[in-house]
Scaffold this motif. Structure first.
Motif, PDB file in Angstrom:
ATOM      1  N   ASP A  21       1.009  -1.157   0.068  1.00  0.00           N
ATOM      2  CA  ASP A  21      -0.039   0.081  -0.100  1.00  0.00           C
ATOM      3  C   ASP A  21       0.963   1.190  -0.104  1.00  0.00           C
ATOM      4  OD1 ASP A  21      -2.833  -0.902   0.118  1.00  0.00           O
ATOM      5  OD2 ASP A  21      -2.499  -1.961   2.059  1.00  0.00           O
ATOM      6  N   THR A  22       2.241   1.233   0.334  1.00  0.00           N
ATOM      7  CA  THR A  22       3.003   2.378   0.412  1.00  0.00           C
ATOM      8  C   THR A  22       3.634   2.630  -0.999  1.00  0.00           C
ATOM      9  OG1 THR A  22       4.887   1.210   1.083  1.00  0.00           O
ATOM     10  CG2 THR A  22       3.486   1.801   2.902  1.00  0.00           C
ATOM     11  N   SER A  23       3.015   1.864  -2.017  1.00  0.00           N
ATOM     12  CA  SER A  23       3.714   2.279  -3.322  1.00  0.00           C
ATOM     13  C   SER A  23       3.070   3.243  -3.987  1.00  0.00           C
ATOM     14  CB  SER A  23       3.532   0.902  -4.153  1.00  0.00           C
ATOM     15  OG  SER A  23       2.110   0.701  -4.455  1.00  0.00           O
ATOM     16  N   ASP A  24       2.202   3.938  -3.251  1.00  0.00           N
ATOM     17  CA  ASP A  24       1.277   4.961  -3.769  1.00  0.00           C
ATOM     18  C   ASP A  24       2.061   6.118  -4.023  1.00  0.00           C
ATOM     19  OD1 ASP A  24       1.399   5.706  -1.053  1.00  0.00           O
ATOM     20  OD2 ASP A  24      -0.459   6.333  -0.665  1.00  0.00           O
ATOM     21  N   THR A  25       3.095   6.322  -3.492  1.00  0.00           N
ATOM     22  CA  THR A  25       3.846   7.746  -3.567  1.00  0.00           C
ATOM     23  C   THR A  25       5.265   7.446  -4.021  1.00  0.00           C
ATOM     24  OG1 THR A  25       4.126   9.633  -2.394  1.00  0.00           O
ATOM     25  CG2 THR A  25       4.267   7.702  -1.321  1.00  0.00           C
ATOM     26  N   PRO A  26       5.973   8.265  -4.666  1.00  0.00           N
ATOM     27  CA  PRO A  26       7.520   8.101  -5.052  1.00  0.00           C
ATOM     28  C   PRO A  26       8.461   8.513  -3.848  1.00  0.00           C
ATOM     29  CG  PRO A  26       6.670  10.187  -5.933  1.00  0.00           C
ATOM     30  CD  PRO A  26       5.526   9.443  -5.383  1.00  0.00           C
ATOM     31  N   GLY A  27       9.560   7.815  -3.978  1.00  0.00           N
ATOM     32  CA  GLY A  27      10.500   7.950  -2.929  1.00  0.00           C
ATOM     33  C   GLY A  27      10.471   7.142  -2.013  1.00  0.00           C
ATOM     34  N   PRO A  28      10.936   7.376  -0.545  1.00  0.00           N
ATOM     35  CA  PRO A  28      10.759   6.627   0.562  1.00  0.00           C
ATOM     36  C   PRO A  28       9.346   6.562   1.016  1.00  0.00           C
ATOM     37  CG  PRO A  28      12.441   8.698   0.897  1.00  0.00           C
ATOM     38  CD  PRO A  28      11.628   8.893  -0.249  1.00  0.00           C
ATOM     39  N   ALA A  29       9.042   5.311   1.680  1.00  0.00           N
ATOM     40  CA  ALA A  29       7.873   5.011   2.052  1.00  0.00           C
ATOM     41  C   ALA A  29       7.218   5.584   2.977  1.00  0.00           C
ATOM     42  CB  ALA A  29       7.800   3.475   2.753  1.00  0.00           C
ATOM     43  N   ARG A  30       8.174   6.322   3.523  1.00  0.00           N
ATOM     44  CA  ARG A  30       7.550   7.388   4.744  1.00  0.00           C
ATOM     45  C   ARG A  30       6.827   8.610   3.874  1.00  0.00           C
ATOM     46  NH1 ARG A  30      13.127   7.760   5.092  1.00  0.00           N
ATOM     47  NH2 ARG A  30      14.042   9.381   4.404  1.00  0.00           N
ATOM     48  N   ASN A  31       7.056   8.745   2.655  1.00  0.00           N
ATOM     49  CA  ASN A  31       6.349   9.711   1.948  1.00  0.00           C
ATOM     50  C   ASN A  31       4.954   9.156   1.876  1.00  0.00           C
ATOM     51  OD1 ASN A  31       8.594  11.088   1.445  1.00  0.00           O
ATOM     52  ND2 ASN A  31       8.689  10.972  -0.525  1.00  0.00           N
ATOM     53  N   SER A  32       4.469   7.961   1.962  1.00  0.00           N
ATOM     54  CA  SER A  32       3.162   7.561   1.775  1.00  0.00           C
ATOM     55  C   SER A  32       2.086   8.129   2.862  1.00  0.00           C
ATOM     56  CB  SER A  32       3.214   6.014   1.557  1.00  0.00           C
ATOM     57  OG  SER A  32       1.894   5.491   1.669  1.00  0.00           O
ATOM     58  N   SER A  33       0.978   8.083   2.456  1.00  0.00           N
ATOM     59  CA  SER A  33      -0.031   8.522   3.584  1.00  0.00           C
ATOM     60  C   SER A  33      -0.501   7.269   4.266  1.00  0.00           C
ATOM     61  CB  SER A  33      -1.157   9.166   2.811  1.00  0.00           C
ATOM     62  OG  SER A  33      -1.913   8.638   1.903  1.00  0.00           O
ATOM     63  N   PHE A  34      -0.223   5.869   3.758  1.00  0.00           N
ATOM     64  CA  PHE A  34      -0.796   4.793   4.142  1.00  0.00           C
ATOM     65  C   PHE A  34      -0.308   4.414   5.567  1.00  0.00           C
ATOM     66  CE2 PHE A  34      -0.291   0.087   5.087  1.00  0.00           C
ATOM     67  CZ  PHE A  34      -1.539  -0.098   5.004  1.00  0.00           C
ATOM     68  N   LYS A  35      -1.144   4.055   6.572  1.00  0.00           N
ATOM     69  CA  LYS A  35      -0.996   3.732   7.985  1.00  0.00           C
ATOM     70  C   LYS A  35      -1.599   2.143   8.168  1.00  0.00           C
ATOM     71  CE  LYS A  35       1.069   7.743   8.814  1.00  0.00           C
ATOM     72  NZ  LYS A  35       0.864   8.420   7.546  1.00  0.00           N
ATOM     73  N   PRO A  36      -0.851   1.639   9.088  1.00  0.00           N
ATOM     74  CA  PRO A  36       0.435   1.441   9.515  1.00  0.00           C
ATOM     75  C   PRO A  36       1.571   1.151   8.171  1.00  0.00           C
ATOM     76  CG  PRO A  36      -0.552  -0.274   9.872  1.00  0.00           C
ATOM     77  CD  PRO A  36      -1.675   0.287   9.366  1.00  0.00           C
ATOM     78  N   GLN A  37       2.778   1.635   8.537  1.00  0.00           N
ATOM     79  CA  GLN A  37       4.009   1.151   7.679  1.00  0.00           C
ATOM     80  C   GLN A  37       4.907   0.154   8.334  1.00  0.00           C
ATOM     81  OE1 GLN A  37       5.855   4.690   6.269  1.00  0.00           O
ATOM     82  NE2 GLN A  37       4.015   5.706   5.548  1.00  0.00           N
ATOM     83  N   GLY A  38       5.454  -0.566   7.619  1.00  0.00           N
ATOM     84  CA  GLY A  38       6.456  -1.495   8.145  1.00  0.00           C
ATOM     85  C   GLY A  38       6.504  -2.729   7.459  1.00  0.00           C
ATOM     86  N   PRO A  39       7.247  -4.031   7.552  1.00  0.00           N
ATOM     87  CA  PRO A  39       7.580  -5.017   6.640  1.00  0.00           C
ATOM     88  C   PRO A  39       6.734  -6.215   7.484  1.00  0.00           C
ATOM     89  CG  PRO A  39       9.337  -4.763   8.344  1.00  0.00           C
ATOM     90  CD  PRO A  39       8.532  -3.429   8.229  1.00  0.00           C
ATOM     91  N   HIS A  40       5.497  -5.793   7.631  1.00  0.00           N
ATOM     92  CA  HIS A  40       4.878  -6.949   8.442  1.00  0.00           C
ATOM     93  C   HIS A  40       3.919  -7.821   7.216  1.00  0.00           C
ATOM     94  CE1 HIS A  40       4.530  -2.993  10.920  1.00  0.00           C
ATOM     95  NE2 HIS A  40       4.933  -3.962  11.856  1.00  0.00           N
ATOM     96  N   GLY A  41       3.643  -7.224   6.056  1.00  0.00           N
ATOM     97  CA  GLY A  41       2.818  -8.211   5.135  1.00  0.00           C
ATOM     98  C   GLY A  41       2.874  -7.213   3.917  1.00  0.00           C
ATOM     99  N   SER A  42       3.029  -8.155   2.621  1.00  0.00           N
ATOM    100  CA  SER A  42       2.787  -7.407   1.504  1.00  0.00           C
ATOM    101  C   SER A  42       2.446  -8.592   0.381  1.00  0.00           C
ATOM    102  CB  SER A  42       4.202  -6.823   0.915  1.00  0.00           C
ATOM    103  OG  SER A  42       4.085  -6.321  -0.525  1.00  0.00           O
ATOM    104  N   ASN A  43       1.624  -8.131  -0.590  1.00  0.00           N
ATOM    105  CA  ASN A  43       1.342  -8.889  -1.626  1.00  0.00           C
ATOM    106  C   ASN A  43       2.434  -9.205  -2.675  1.00  0.00           C
ATOM    107  OD1 ASN A  43      -1.384  -9.539  -1.253  1.00  0.00           O
ATOM    108  ND2 ASN A  43      -1.931  -7.196  -1.684  1.00  0.00           N
TER     109      ASN A  43
END
Length: 333
Positions: free
Chosen positions: A139-161
């Protein structure tokens, strides 16, 4: 049994809710780096000051768990059967004395104007990134650059498709489909697609060091575009030339030929004092006839590079020289 629990990464007693300090008060592993290609000296810290110190608790040779594994299949997935997956020591990979690495512990070696011009989301060649800028929720792929630029919460390496826990897709299959931008989507979160691949010439806006020059057939100006788009039917992907994207220090299918001061040398690991731009070839790239491994060559004195190898169904590639017309990196280490 190797596994992770919430409390391995989070200290519930010290987190300050709402202040994005999820690692506050958790212990980690600080490193003191040695020479290129060597594992660091580890020191256990009571609290992490950099995110990678938390990751090194498990993803480095600090852990007592084994880091080397041999892939057993199926062959149609990411690696040929029998591939050594011994890339688990990320502390070795991110050693800032290595010739190339993604800038996790410190800014990278490549300080070229071309790289600087293609970076997105506020990143520059002086930037340092976090592990979670690549390994995060998709979900953090919605914005360029570092993942912290994303508005998605929460963030972290907990799970991904997108495996392995990536914030965007990265095509690794050896029977992959013809190239499209989605195959390397994780790369283009930080690297401008048009400047790296989309534009043909520097006058169009291309900014790449992988450039053959304006005195050859026009479809070979930008060699990133040439390989990925013009030869897309050969299923070439980013990983064929940048197989271990953390660092090429552990590359085992690449030999490096370098001229530094007038003498050519060939090594099986990146040579000291040479910027190697994360070049390391995937196991399915074959050596040119008469060579033991695929070869990347650079003359440090004039920055001219070339490759000698066999790729997919293409025959010998016999060292066609390349160098960008402007914006190249300096020859110094």
């Amino acid at each position: 049994n190797r596994h992770a629990e919430c409390l391995d990464c989070h200290n519930m007693e010290t987190i300050i809710q709402g202040q994005r300090q999820a690692l506050r008060g958790i212990w980690g592993i600080a490193v003191a780096n040695g020479v290129a290609g060597s594992a660091p000296t580890y020191t256990k810290t009571s609290a992490v000051t950099y995110q990678y110190q938390l990751c090194f608790k498990c993803h480095s040779s600090y852990t007592t768990q084994p880091t080397n594994t041999t892939y057993s299949g199926p062959a149609i997935y990411e690696y040929p059967v029998g591939t050594d997956l011994g890339q688990g020591n990320k502390a070795l990979a991110f050693n800032t004395n290595n010739s190339a690495f993604h800038p996790v512990e410190g800014p990278g070696r490549n300080q070229s104007a071309n790289l600087n011009a293609q970076l997105l989301g506020g990143l520059t060649t002086s930037s340092v990134i976090k592990c979670t800028d690549c390994h995060n929720s998709d979900d953090t792929s919605d914005t360029p650059g570092p993942a912290r630029n994303s508005s998605f919460k929460p963030q972290g390496p907990h799970g991904s498709n997108d495996r392995p826990l990536l914030r965007n897709n990265y095509e690794m299959a050896i029977d992959g489909t013809p190239w499209n931008v989605g195959n390397g989507a994780i790369c283009f979160n930080c690297h401008d697609y048009n400047k790296l691949v989309g534009f043909l010439k520097f006058s169009d806006g291309a900014r790449t060091n992988f450039y053959q020059g304006d005195d050859i057939p026009m479809w070979r100006y930008n060699l990133h575009r040439y390989h990925l788009i013009n030869y897309g039917s050969y299923k070439i992907t980013c990983r064929n030339c940048h197989y271990n994207v953390h660092s090429n220090q552990t590359a085992d299918n690449t030999q490096y030929k370098t001229n530094k001061g007038g003498t050519w040398i060939v090594t099986n690991t990146p040579p000291d004092g040479v910027k190697t731009h994360l070049v390391n070839f995937s196991p399915d790239v074959l050596p040119q006839t008469g060579m033991s491994k695929p070869q990347w060559e650079i003359n440090v004195n004039n920055r001219v590079r070339s490759c000698s190898l066999k790729c997919h169904t293409i025959g010998n590639m016999s060292g066609s020289a390349y160098r960008p017309p402007t914006g190249d990196d300096s020859p110094t280490y």
